[in-house]
Design an enzyme around this catalytic site. Sequence first.
Site, mmCIF file in Angstrom:
data_model
loop_
_atom_site.group_PDB
_atom_site.id
_atom_site.type_symbol
_atom_site.label_atom_id
_atom_site.label_comp_id
_atom_site.label_asym_id
_atom_site.label_seq_id
_atom_site.Cartn_x
_atom_site.Cartn_y
_atom_site.Cartn_z
ATOM 1 N N GLY A 38 4.768 -0.628 -3.802
ATOM 2 C CA GLY A 38 3.691 -0.021 -3.048
ATOM 3 C C GLY A 38 2.881 0.924 -3.898
ATOM 4 O O GLY A 38 2.910 0.873 -5.134
ATOM 5 N N HIS A 39 2.156 1.802 -3.223
ATOM 6 C CA HIS A 39 1.272 2.748 -3.908
ATOM 7 C C HIS A 39 1.808 4.169 -3.894
ATOM 8 O O HIS A 39 1.077 5.105 -4.180
ATOM 9 C CB HIS A 39 -0.126 2.719 -3.270
ATOM 10 C CG HIS A 39 -0.832 1.410 -3.429
ATOM 11 N ND1 HIS A 39 -2.063 1.156 -2.872
ATOM 12 C CD2 HIS A 39 -0.471 0.275 -4.087
ATOM 13 C CE1 HIS A 39 -2.438 -0.081 -3.176
ATOM 14 N NE2 HIS A 39 -1.478 -0.634 -3.916
ATOM 15 N N GLY A 40 3.081 4.332 -3.537
ATOM 16 C CA GLY A 40 3.696 5.650 -3.585
ATOM 17 C C GLY A 40 3.554 6.422 -2.296
ATOM 18 O O GLY A 40 3.285 5.866 -1.221
ATOM 19 N N ASP B 118 0.852 -1.184 0.000
ATOM 20 C CA ASP B 118 0.000 0.000 0.000
ATOM 21 C C ASP B 118 0.892 1.239 0.000
ATOM 22 O O ASP B 118 2.016 1.171 -0.464
ATOM 23 C CB ASP B 118 -0.955 -0.027 1.202
ATOM 24 C CG ASP B 118 -2.292 0.641 0.918
ATOM 25 O OD1 ASP B 118 -2.290 1.855 0.642
ATOM 26 O OD2 ASP B 118 -3.330 -0.039 0.958
#
EC number: 3.2.1.67
Length: 413
Positions: A239-241, A217
């Site tokens: 991940g999602h940054g 995430d």
Amino acid sequence: MTTILKVFTLHLFIMLHGVHGHIYDVTEYGAEPSNIDNKDAFLAAWRAACGSAAGNATLLIPEGTFAVSTVEFSGPCKNGRSPLAVVVDGVLHPCAGGCHRKSGDDDVWITFSGVSNLLVTGAGTLDGRGGEHGHSNGGGKSKTTTTLELDSVANATVRGLRFLNSRGFHLNLHRSSHVAAERLRIEAPAASRNTDGIHVGLSSHVTVADSLVGTGDDCVSIGPGSSGVVVAGVACGPGHGISVGSLGREEGEGDVRGLVVRNCTVVGTTNGLRIKTWPGSPPSRAFNITFRDIVMSNVSNPIIIDQYYCPHAHCSDIAKPSLVQISDVTYERIEGTSSSRVAVQLLCSEDRPCSGVRFDRVNLSCGRERCGSKFSNVEGTKPTLVAADEAASFGPGAVPPPDQDADVVESQH
């Protein structure tokens, strides 16, 4: 001989960790490396350290692998302005059988609450063992357990620890002020859900620095009610940054203001620099946000504002606009590669258009594809967009006005 060894060990401990004063070793209170719950021994050592008025007390979890159930180290303590140190040199993991869980869908494994002048450090590991037990209750709804939370803590540092495979957020800074999270290593599988590396919410004067974060995430997420946050020197991926939000999910959320993200690298993530708000959200604001000196590699959405955020496609207010006002956002010296052809997306609310969004020396390459950008409901003037060695370069200026709603601007080779 035993006395000499203890003195030598104490001096080595002080040299390694820079802490001194009385040391409260959990093994002297009955803790032992095993799969048996050590919660009672940990709390006994904590009460002794927290109750010490002599100053410079240290709670020590030495080398070894210790099981512990849900535990809360609560204050206030008698340390006053003297530092209270918690040194984790061993490996901690939840005890067998899920004994760390509370009732309900969300909980915390290890909590520090109501404490001031706290240092949590060491060469040890907090292993949530999320990979062994999954992240779902079997009914499709995720159950999450935050590994470590600082709740209502002031003047604190979390430094040097390794976090593995959390069953939820790895580190949550909640209702706290003047907190630093630094030199951390946070790891979880790329497919793990809701495993944010470091989350900041309802907190002020927070620094996240010099850490390696790779999860399923957000590497770092900044939630509602956060102000004066600096994220610097973070290496993110997978991940999602690095994200602001999600915002606007609940009534009465506080604003996000005064965020600086600088000198970070983002590699192989689904997003780079993201601001996300829920559709149909109640009013709030996110403003005075700066992203500076960021290097990206193979990022799907390098720069994105998403005010239609709906991760599971079943939002009740999907047709209603977000009422979170996003303003005064600066992207400065951002470079690297995008794995998609749309490198910049600003998808803002039709009721609360984004304003004061500015680009300065943003240079993103889209490989052999033409690099583009998409703008929706953004107030301002169009930035310069030129092609140079397969890169989309944004010069100083703001983004297009609302009459170019959902326009895709592409560089030409």
